[in-house]
Design a protein around this motif. Structure first.
Motif, PDB file in Angstrom:
ATOM      1  N   PHE A 155      42.432  40.882  40.871  1.00 37.39           N
ATOM      2  CA  PHE A 155      43.838  41.297  40.886  1.00 37.39           C
ATOM      3  C   PHE A 155      44.124  42.265  39.736  1.00 37.39           C
ATOM      4  O   PHE A 155      44.801  43.287  39.919  1.00 37.39           O
ATOM      5  CB  PHE A 155      44.720  40.056  40.774  1.00 37.39           C
ATOM      6  CG  PHE A 155      46.193  40.338  40.767  1.00 37.39           C
ATOM      7  CD1 PHE A 155      46.884  40.590  41.932  1.00 37.39           C
ATOM      8  CD2 PHE A 155      46.897  40.361  39.570  1.00 37.39           C
ATOM      9  CE1 PHE A 155      48.246  40.857  41.917  1.00 37.39           C
ATOM     10  CE2 PHE A 155      48.261  40.623  39.545  1.00 37.39           C
ATOM     11  CZ  PHE A 155      48.930  40.877  40.726  1.00 37.39           C
ATOM     12  N   GLY A 156      43.605  41.949  38.558  1.00 39.94           N
ATOM     13  CA  GLY A 156      43.806  42.838  37.416  1.00 39.94           C
ATOM     14  C   GLY A 156      43.187  44.201  37.635  1.00 39.94           C
ATOM     15  O   GLY A 156      43.726  45.230  37.213  1.00 39.94           O
ATOM     16  N   LEU A 157      42.045  44.195  38.307  1.00 41.38           N
ATOM     17  CA  LEU A 157      41.358  45.468  38.564  1.00 41.38           C
ATOM     18  C   LEU A 157      42.115  46.294  39.593  1.00 41.38           C
ATOM     19  O   LEU A 157      42.313  47.503  39.424  1.00 41.38           O
ATOM     20  CB  LEU A 157      39.938  45.159  39.052  1.00 41.38           C
ATOM     21  CG  LEU A 157      38.865  46.216  38.829  1.00 41.38           C
ATOM     22  CD1 LEU A 157      38.786  46.602  37.377  1.00 41.38           C
ATOM     23  CD2 LEU A 157      37.529  45.710  39.318  1.00 41.38           C
ATOM     24  N   ILE A 158      42.544  45.650  40.644  1.00 39.17           N
ATOM     25  CA  ILE A 158      43.256  46.388  41.708  1.00 39.17           C
ATOM     26  C   ILE A 158      44.605  46.896  41.199  1.00 39.17           C
ATOM     27  O   ILE A 158      45.052  47.993  41.543  1.00 39.17           O
ATOM     28  CB  ILE A 158      43.429  45.484  42.949  1.00 39.17           C
ATOM     29  CG1 ILE A 158      42.068  45.201  43.571  1.00 39.17           C
ATOM     30  CG2 ILE A 158      44.365  46.128  43.970  1.00 39.17           C
ATOM     31  CD1 ILE A 158      42.104  44.227  44.719  1.00 39.17           C
ATOM     32  N   GLY A 159      45.246  46.102  40.346  1.00 38.21           N
ATOM     33  CA  GLY A 159      46.545  46.513  39.819  1.00 38.21           C
ATOM     34  C   GLY A 159      46.488  47.789  39.010  1.00 38.21           C
ATOM     35  O   GLY A 159      47.510  48.465  38.824  1.00 38.21           O
ATOM     36  N   ALA A 160      45.291  48.130  38.550  1.00 35.06           N
ATOM     37  CA  ALA A 160      45.157  49.364  37.767  1.00 35.06           C
ATOM     38  C   ALA A 160      45.452  50.603  38.597  1.00 35.06           C
ATOM     39  O   ALA A 160      45.670  51.687  38.037  1.00 35.06           O
ATOM     40  CB  ALA A 160      43.754  49.447  37.173  1.00 35.06           C
ATOM     41  N   VAL A 161      45.459  50.454  39.898  1.00 42.81           N
ATOM     42  CA  VAL A 161      45.806  51.596  40.760  1.00 42.81           C
ATOM     43  C   VAL A 161      47.208  52.100  40.427  1.00 42.81           C
ATOM     44  O   VAL A 161      47.526  53.291  40.560  1.00 42.81           O
ATOM     45  CB  VAL A 161      45.720  51.154  42.246  1.00 42.81           C
ATOM     46  CG1 VAL A 161      46.242  52.228  43.166  1.00 42.81           C
ATOM     47  CG2 VAL A 161      44.280  50.815  42.602  1.00 42.81           C
ATOM     48  N   ASN A 162      48.053  51.190  39.974  1.00 41.57           N
ATOM     49  CA  ASN A 162      49.438  51.554  39.685  1.00 41.57           C
ATOM     50  C   ASN A 162      49.568  52.454  38.452  1.00 41.57           C
ATOM     51  O   ASN A 162      50.574  53.165  38.317  1.00 41.57           O
ATOM     52  CB  ASN A 162      50.261  50.274  39.488  1.00 41.57           C
ATOM     53  CG  ASN A 162      51.740  50.530  39.505  1.00 41.57           C
ATOM     54  OD1 ASN A 162      52.225  51.350  40.284  1.00 41.57           O
ATOM     55  ND2 ASN A 162      52.468  49.868  38.630  1.00 41.57           N
ATOM     56  N   ILE A 163      48.578  52.432  37.573  1.00 35.93           N
ATOM     57  CA  ILE A 163      48.702  53.186  36.311  1.00 35.93           C
ATOM     58  C   ILE A 163      48.775  54.699  36.561  1.00 35.93           C
ATOM     59  O   ILE A 163      49.700  55.359  36.079  1.00 35.93           O
ATOM     60  CB  ILE A 163      47.545  52.821  35.355  1.00 35.93           C
ATOM     61  CG1 ILE A 163      47.568  51.306  35.047  1.00 35.93           C
ATOM     62  CG2 ILE A 163      47.651  53.618  34.063  1.00 35.93           C
ATOM     63  CD1 ILE A 163      48.850  50.829  34.424  1.00 35.93           C
ATOM     64  N   PRO A 164      47.832  55.282  37.299  1.00 38.65           N
ATOM     65  CA  PRO A 164      47.968  56.726  37.564  1.00 38.65           C
ATOM     66  C   PRO A 164      49.205  57.049  38.399  1.00 38.65           C
ATOM     67  O   PRO A 164      49.767  58.144  38.269  1.00 38.65           O
ATOM     68  CB  PRO A 164      46.683  57.081  38.314  1.00 38.65           C
ATOM     69  CG  PRO A 164      46.106  55.802  38.769  1.00 38.65           C
ATOM     70  CD  PRO A 164      46.550  54.764  37.821  1.00 38.65           C
ATOM     71  N   ILE A 165      49.640  56.114  39.231  1.00 40.37           N
ATOM     72  CA  ILE A 165      50.855  56.359  40.010  1.00 40.37           C
ATOM     73  C   ILE A 165      52.057  56.488  39.070  1.00 40.37           C
ATOM     74  O   ILE A 165      52.900  57.384  39.219  1.00 40.37           O
ATOM     75  CB  ILE A 165      51.073  55.223  41.032  1.00 40.37           C
ATOM     76  CG1 ILE A 165      49.966  55.261  42.092  1.00 40.37           C
ATOM     77  CG2 ILE A 165      52.441  55.341  41.683  1.00 40.37           C
ATOM     78  CD1 ILE A 165      50.024  54.117  43.076  1.00 40.37           C
ATOM     79  N   ILE A 166      52.114  55.604  38.073  1.00 40.74           N
ATOM     80  CA  ILE A 166      53.207  55.690  37.091  1.00 40.74           C
ATOM     81  C   ILE A 166      53.141  57.027  36.368  1.00 40.74           C
ATOM     82  O   ILE A 166      54.150  57.722  36.188  1.00 40.74           O
ATOM     83  CB  ILE A 166      53.109  54.519  36.086  1.00 40.74           C
ATOM     84  CG1 ILE A 166      53.323  53.181  36.784  1.00 40.74           C
ATOM     85  CG2 ILE A 166      54.115  54.697  34.960  1.00 40.74           C
ATOM     86  CD1 ILE A 166      53.058  51.984  35.896  1.00 40.74           C
TER      87      ILE A 166
END
Lengths: 559, 43
Positions: A479-490
């Motif tokens: 979950f922590g790894l997949i959530g990193a997708v949000n960082i470049p989106i931000i």
């Protein structure tokens, strides 16, 4: 057998507590002298000039040996809090200093070690009879079949219960180690074929093996003086010059007196007098754990795969740098002095940045005084995103390298990361009211940041759902790894979806903010980052200390 | 519009939150390590 390994571990723990590191090393060397350790580690890795560090690692290995039967297992089951507990004990022992001089003769140390008769009975692989001793007479026999009763050898220590879980299938191999009689020093086998590993019967438990001895064939090859031409034989001076295969039909024919050409005689062996006859063959049982079933199934069965054994490198004498910091003592020796430096340094920098931002910078020509919120809003946004990035890296380390501290660090990052994300959203909202005329706008930046906050909440909830405090579950790490997708989106949201939020002001190419306003931001960003680091270290130390208390309580309860 | 109430609110929120979590982390760490040391001494 498990009790014997446990006794070894307990004895080593006691020695560490007594500050008797050198005696502990001698004890370990004497009781487990095999080149290939019987409980799953390379003893040469534990020897060396590093003093207490070796003893500590030996201690860890010994404690881990309660559940780690083989160094060849890629993923081992181990009780990390117990390791922490043992490490702290070793740390305490180191602080006390050695109570026995390092020059203590082994004989004396042995006398001291033999105070516990029960333990002595479990720890005598040195004095134990070799399984097979190839005598001079035996050397006459070629391809002699021997029965290796590996289970009767004290060196073969393995925990059958751990290996025989419903979702694990042990694969056992018998490895022959050659050494001289009366010595624990290994020698090279007469031929590479003699060092082969023999597959043990499949599907049988160790108890079943006790009733059916394993038969292996010793392929003895000897050295030849007669091969080569005359000059080569003279040059050899009676020493072995080459290896040849004693199993050839030519040789057997020669032994039976069938004769043969002169060339054939040259190629044949005189095995009896030319090979060392006082060799013993020791059998060690290796285990390979084959992971079967899904992770939930394995967890349900009580098997907890945490990671590759982190302290003993399989390929070198020094652990990999990443795993070196998995050593709790090593980690704490860095974290303890670093924590106040980070905290105090961060507070000072924040104070400088805040005072400068509030009183020494001019108002913005467009936003007016509200631009001063920049000095707290940007660091909060940076730490909210940076925190999840660090969390994702820790999750990756846990999933791929199974670093024992990765779960601790991820768990420690989650709460301050969520806090700074919330601060970012709140200060942004406060900033938006006088600037945009609204508290909230569902634009890309604000919405993606809100999603990040929810991701933090989800991660914290998932991590706390696990009973383990020193790690997080694999699902949580994913979950922590997949959530990193949000960082470049931000990061790209203000470019992709243009709305009320301003575009990127600070990029690698430069800043659109005037330096008269910008300079305190460096202080606050650095200061809040240092404070964030201090908070993470404090939380990691707290988690490790709690784990140690838990392990100690468990040990006391078991005692 | 006077911006200073907004500025003060933002700074109080940020500094208060940071100080609060820093204090909480420090107290939790101290409590855990104290408990650990006490357990070691009792042994």
């Amino acid at each position: 057998m498990a009790e014997k390994v446990g006794a070894v571990a307990d004895k080593l723990v006691e020695r560490a507590l007594a500050g008797n590191a050198s005696a502990m090393r001698q004890f370990l060397d004497r009781t487990m002298p095999m080149p290939r350790g019987c409980i799953g580690f390379d003893l040469p890795d534990l020897r060396g000039p590093r003093g207490i560090a070796d003893a500590q690692e030996a201690l860890i290995v010994a404690v881990a040996a309660r559940q780690v039967p083989s160094r060849d297992a890629d993923y081992v089951s181990m009780d990390w809090p117990q390791l922490i507990d043992a490490m702290w004990d070793a740390e305490e022992a180191e602080r006390k200093g050695p109570s026995v001089p390092a020059e203590t003769p082994p004989a004396e140390a042995h006398a001291a070690d033999t105070g516990d008769p029960a333990l002595d009975g479990a720890l005598r692989p040195v004095e134990a009879e070799p399984i097979v001793t190839a005598s001079a007479d035996a050397n006459h026999e070629i391809n002699r079949e021997i029965q290796v009763r590996a289970w009767s050898h004290p060196a073969v220590l393995f925990d059958e219960t751990v290996l025989q879980g419903p979702h694990q299938r042990p694969r056992r191999w018998l490895r022959l180690t050659w050494s001289r009689v009366g010595s624990d020093r290994a020698i090279a086998p007469p031929s590479p074929a003699d060092a082969r590993r023999v597959r043990l019967p499949k599907g049988e438990k160790a108890s079943a093996c006790r009733a059916s001895p394993v038969t292996v064939t010793l392929e003895r090859r000897s050295r030849c003086l007669n091969s080569g031409n005359t000059a080569e034989r003279r040059l050899n001076g009676g020493r072995p010059c080459a290896e040849c295969d004693c199993r050839t039909g030519r040789h057997r024919a020669f032994d039976r007196g069938a004769g043969g050409s002169h060339r054939q005689r040259r190629a044949c062996c005189r095995p009896i007098t030319l090979i060392p006859c006082d060799v013993s063959v020791t059998a060690l049982v290796e285990h390979r754990i084959e992971r079967l079933g899904s992770m939930p199934a394995r967890r349900q069965s009580g098997h907890r795969t945490i990671g590759r054994f982190p302290f003993v490198s399989r390929s070198s004498k020094t652990p990999a740098p990443m795993h070196a910091f998995a050593n709790p003592t090593r980690f704490l020796s860095i974290a303890k002095p670093l924590t106040p430096w980070l905290a105090y340094g961060g507070i000072v920098l924040i104070a400088i940045g805040v005072v400068a931002g509030l009183f020494f910078t001019p108002p913005d020509y467009l936003q007016g005084e509200s631009v001063r919120i920049l000095y707290v809003h940007v660091p909060a946004a940076w730490l909210g995103m940076g925190g999840w990035t660090g969390l994702a890296i820790a999750s990756l380390m846990q999933i791929v390298w199974r670093h024992p501290l990765a779960g601790v660090s991820a768990r420690a990052i989650a709460v301050p990361g969520a806090l700074f994300t919330a601060i970012c959203l709140a200060t942004g909202s406060i900033w938006g009211r006088p600037t945009w005329g609204t508290w909230w706008e569902w634009d890309g930046r604000l919405t993606s940041m809100l999603i990040l906050l929810f991701l933090y909440f989800g991660y914290i909830a998932l991590a706390n759902a696990s009973e383990e405090r020193t790690t997080v579950s694999r699902a949580t790490a994913i979950f922590g790894l997949i959530g990193a997708v949000n960082i470049p989106i931000i990061n790209r949201s203000v470019v992709w979806w243009k709305s009320l939020h301003q575009g990127p002001s600070i990029t690698l190419k430069g800043s659109t903010i005037d330096m008269a306003i910008l300079w305190p931001l460096g202080f606050t960003v650095l200061g809040f980052s240092l404070v964030f680091g201090a908070i993470v270290l404090m939380r990691m130390r707290a988690i490790l200390a709690e784990a140690r208390v838990e392990a100690r309580m468990r040990r006391l309860a078991e005692a | 519009m006077n911006h200073w109430p907004f500025i003060i609110a933002a700074y109080v929120l940020t500094l208060g939150g940071t100080g609060g979590v820093l204090l909480w982390a420090w107290l939790a760490m101290r409590a855990a390590e104290t408990k650990s040391d006490e357990l070691r001494r009792k042994r």
